[in-house]
Design a protein around this motif. Structure first.
Motif, PDB file in Angstrom:
ATOM      1  N   LEU A   4       0.825  -1.204   0.000  1.00 53.15           N
ATOM      2  CA  LEU A   4       0.000   0.000   0.000  1.00 53.15           C
ATOM      3  C   LEU A   4       0.862   1.258   0.000  1.00 53.15           C
ATOM      4  O   LEU A   4       0.516   2.263  -0.644  1.00 53.15           O
ATOM      5  N   SER A   5       2.003   1.200   0.693  1.00 57.93           N
ATOM      6  CA  SER A   5       2.873   2.382   0.797  1.00 57.93           C
ATOM      7  C   SER A   5       3.465   2.753  -0.554  1.00 57.93           C
ATOM      8  O   SER A   5       3.376   3.913  -0.993  1.00 57.93           O
ATOM      9  N   TYR A   6       4.065   1.769  -1.239  1.00 53.80           N
ATOM     10  CA  TYR A   6       4.718   2.146  -2.498  1.00 53.80           C
ATOM     11  C   TYR A   6       3.697   2.427  -3.604  1.00 53.80           C
ATOM     12  O   TYR A   6       3.934   3.280  -4.474  1.00 53.80           O
ATOM     13  N   GLU A   7       2.547   1.753  -3.572  1.00 53.88           N
ATOM     14  CA  GLU A   7       1.524   2.046  -4.578  1.00 53.88           C
ATOM     15  C   GLU A   7       0.928   3.436  -4.356  1.00 53.88           C
ATOM     16  O   GLU A   7       0.637   4.160  -5.323  1.00 53.88           O
ATOM     17  N   SER A   8       0.766   3.825  -3.105  1.00 50.78           N
ATOM     18  CA  SER A   8       0.259   5.177  -2.817  1.00 50.78           C
ATOM     19  C   SER A   8       1.234   6.238  -3.297  1.00 50.78           C
ATOM     20  O   SER A   8       0.832   7.287  -3.832  1.00 50.78           O
ATOM     21  N   LEU A   9       2.539   5.974  -3.113  1.00 53.48           N
ATOM     22  CA  LEU A   9       3.545   6.902  -3.620  1.00 53.48           C
ATOM     23  C   LEU A   9       3.491   7.002  -5.141  1.00 53.48           C
ATOM     24  O   LEU A   9       3.544   8.095  -5.709  1.00 53.48           O
ATOM     25  N   GLN A  10       3.393   5.862  -5.818  1.00 54.95           N
ATOM     26  CA  GLN A  10       3.333   5.873  -7.282  1.00 54.95           C
ATOM     27  C   GLN A  10       2.145   6.693  -7.788  1.00 54.95           C
ATOM     28  O   GLN A  10       2.263   7.442  -8.762  1.00 54.95           O
ATOM     29  N   LEU A  11       1.020   6.557  -7.117  1.00 52.38           N
ATOM     30  CA  LEU A  11      -0.189   7.230  -7.588  1.00 52.38           C
ATOM     31  C   LEU A  11      -0.145   8.745  -7.386  1.00 52.38           C
ATOM     32  O   LEU A  11      -1.044   9.453  -7.842  1.00 52.38           O
ATOM     33  N   LEU A  12       0.895   9.228  -6.701  1.00 61.17           N
ATOM     34  CA  LEU A  12       1.070  10.678  -6.607  1.00 61.17           C
ATOM     35  C   LEU A  12       1.487  11.273  -7.941  1.00 61.17           C
ATOM     36  O   LEU A  12       1.227  12.458  -8.217  1.00 61.17           O
ATOM     37  N   TRP A  13       2.158  10.455  -8.812  1.00 59.12           N
ATOM     38  CA  TRP A  13       2.587  10.980 -10.103  1.00 59.12           C
ATOM     39  C   TRP A  13       2.186  10.095 -11.289  1.00 59.12           C
ATOM     40  O   TRP A  13       2.409  10.453 -12.441  1.00 59.12           O
TER      41      TRP A  13
END
Length: 524
Positions: A4-13
């Motif tokens: 969830l952490s890295y996917e949430s970061l990816q979805l920022l850009w």
């Protein structure tokens, strides 16, 4: 939490997870460089000596440290892996999943003061749960632990690992849904003669997997003289430059698989993505980006499978209807030869595609792939190669392997007699009445306490004392018989005492004779 952490970061850009083609070229160049700087920052915070992460490190800890994982390495894996995956490096999420699963379970086991042999099994349970939660593949997770990490099949290990994998999959379905990531890959009906082509197909992929493993090790050797900052920055620059032109090669590999199915006719772009993915993966892994290898291997396998489908154009006017089938067969063959886990690869493609029809054709490509890589080219697992290069031991003797599975509490003798600075006469009087009970003499000094095992002296030396005193070392109640064996094997006599709540308290005794008797027991 990690996914969830890295996917949430990816979805920022990104507009969707792993879709780096949606970024502008300038951002595709910049983000991997920033990701490399973030990884280096986390390494500074946790100190560089705690940078070892991933599946090879977990195998080493399981084999030599009963699965106990260092806390700072785990922090490095969580935050460093999150930065690597969020910034588009060609690494997989299964490496962090294995490390974090092993660490979480070993932390719980050590906090509960479980015996080390139990913590070792618990670590395997955490690995299975981590992989299962990451890919929703519980059966493949079980086989991966057995084939790659523990490398043994025992029913008392199998059952808890199965349960843990099931729990991981249930939790993953609650959070991410019941989807199988490669369910869009369908298996076609094959003509009988095509099974002969599968043999050649698997053999070719076995040879390519050997080249792949060799190049990763070459990158590790060639760039080892560089400092860590330079290596990570170089990986970021290479990823950004290649991603500028071929964005589908960035990320874990699933975006490349989606592209294979979406546009199978463009063979030139297919080969370009294949070459770019190959380069990005060997540089990311070889230069020390803290991510997994299996994710990119899945992408490369699909690309290779689709590429090797094109010779069938001689037999079919348009073989594109076989693209999905050959993509998933390429995954099975390539994954098998890279990590040397044929059963795990077979179960993985079956679960990821949510189809049992893949089993027979997958077997037909897995066997020649493994035999070609292992027997013809002498290609060992990439994890084993990395361990050999880092001089991390991963093998144990048969005796130590047997004794590691038994805790000291299983063989402890609690019916011992403890004397406090007693005379030889008092001890002899007791031995005459109870010769089978261990006798322990406790000697107290100004700043220390020493225990001795006391036995009859059978050397027939009439001039000396009729008793022999063997100094005893203490072992933790969590220890296994392997630690006892290491202490006693040189003299092949004497005993150790099992410590209680304090280092100088004693709860029981294990003699050399007891360890030797256990080794001679027959097992079913």
């Amino acid at each position: 939490m990690f996914r969830l952490s890295y996917e949430s970061l990816q979805l920022l850009w990104l507009d969707e997870v792993d879709n780096f083609a949606s970024l502008e070229p300038e951002m595709r160049l910049l983000i991997p460089i920033l990701g490399a700087l973030a990884i280096f920052l986390f390494a500074i915070i946790t100190r560089f000596k705690h940078y070892r992460t991933g599946i090879p490190f977990v195998i080493y800890r399981v084999k030599n440290h009963n699965g106990l994982m260092p806390f700072k390495n785990t922090l490095n894996q969580f935050f460093g892996g999150m930065a690597a995956l969020a910034s588009g490096f060609s690494v997989g999420r299964e490496g962090p999943s294995v490390h974090l699963g092993a660490a979480g379970s070993s932390f719980i086991g050590n906090w509960l003061k479980l015996p080390y042999n139990s913590i070792r099994i618990l670590t395997g349970c955490g690995i299975a749960a981590g992989i299962s939660a990451s890919f929703n593949t519980p059966f493949a997770a079980v086989l991966f632990v057995m084939e790659v990490v523990l490398r043994e099949y025992k029913i008392h290990i199998f059952i808890p690992i199965m349960l843990s994998a099931a729990c991981g999959s249930v939790l993953s379905r609650l959070v991410f849904g019941d989807d199988h990531e490669l369910a869009f890959l369908t298996i076609a009906e094959f003509d009988t003669w095509m099974y002969l082509y599968f043999i050649l197909f698997g053999a070719v992929l076995g040879g390519i997997s050997t080249l792949f493993n060799m190049q990763i090790m070459n990158i590790i050797r060639w760039f080892r003289p560089m400092n860590m900052f330079s290596r990570l920055l170089l990986a970021g620059v290479i990823t950004g430059l290649v991603g500028w032109f071929i964005p589908n090669a960035m990320g874990t590999g699933f975006s490349a698989i989606h592209w294979v199915v979406a546009a199978p006719q463009d063979i030139q772009l297919l080969l370009a993505i294949l070459l770019a993915k190959f380069i990005l993966t060997i540089f990311a892994i070889g230069l020390g980006i803290p991510g997994g290898l299996i994710g990119p291997v899945l992408g490369l396998g699909a690309l290779l499978g689709a590429t090797l489908m094109y010779p069938l154009g001689l037999a079919y006017e348009d073989p594109s209807h076989l693209t999905s089938s050959f993509a998933i067969l390429g995954i099975a063959a390539f994954l098998t030869s890279v990590v040397h886990a044929p059963l795990a690869a077979l179960s993985a493609v079956m679960e990821l595609s949510n189809s049992v029809d893949v089993v027979l054709p997958a077997m037909m490509v897995i066997v020649p792939s493994y035999v070609t890589a292992n027997q013809l080219f002498k290609n060992s697992s990439i994890f084993i190669r990395q361990l050999d290069y880092q001089n991390l031991p991963y093998t144990t003797s048969s005796i130590r392997s047997t004794l590691q599975k038994v805790g000291v509490l299983a063989l402890i003798d609690r019916e011992y007699k403890l004397f406090m600075d007693a005379t030889d006469k008092h001890i002899l009087d007791f031995l005459d009445t109870a010769p089978t009970h261990p006798v322990v003499q406790k000697s107290t000094y100004e700043i220390d306490v020493q225990y001795f095992l006391v036995q009859y002296d059978y050397s027939l030396n009439k001039e000396g004392s009729p008793l022999r005193f063997f100094p005893m070392q203490g072992v933790s109640a969590q220890a296994t018989l392997a630690e006892v064996y290491e202490i006693l094997q040189h003299r092949r006599e004497g005993a150790v005492y099992v410590q209680g709540s304090t280092p100088h308290s004693i709860v029981g005794v294990i003699t050399w004779d007891a360890v030797r008797s256990y080794l001679y027991r027959k097992e079913y």
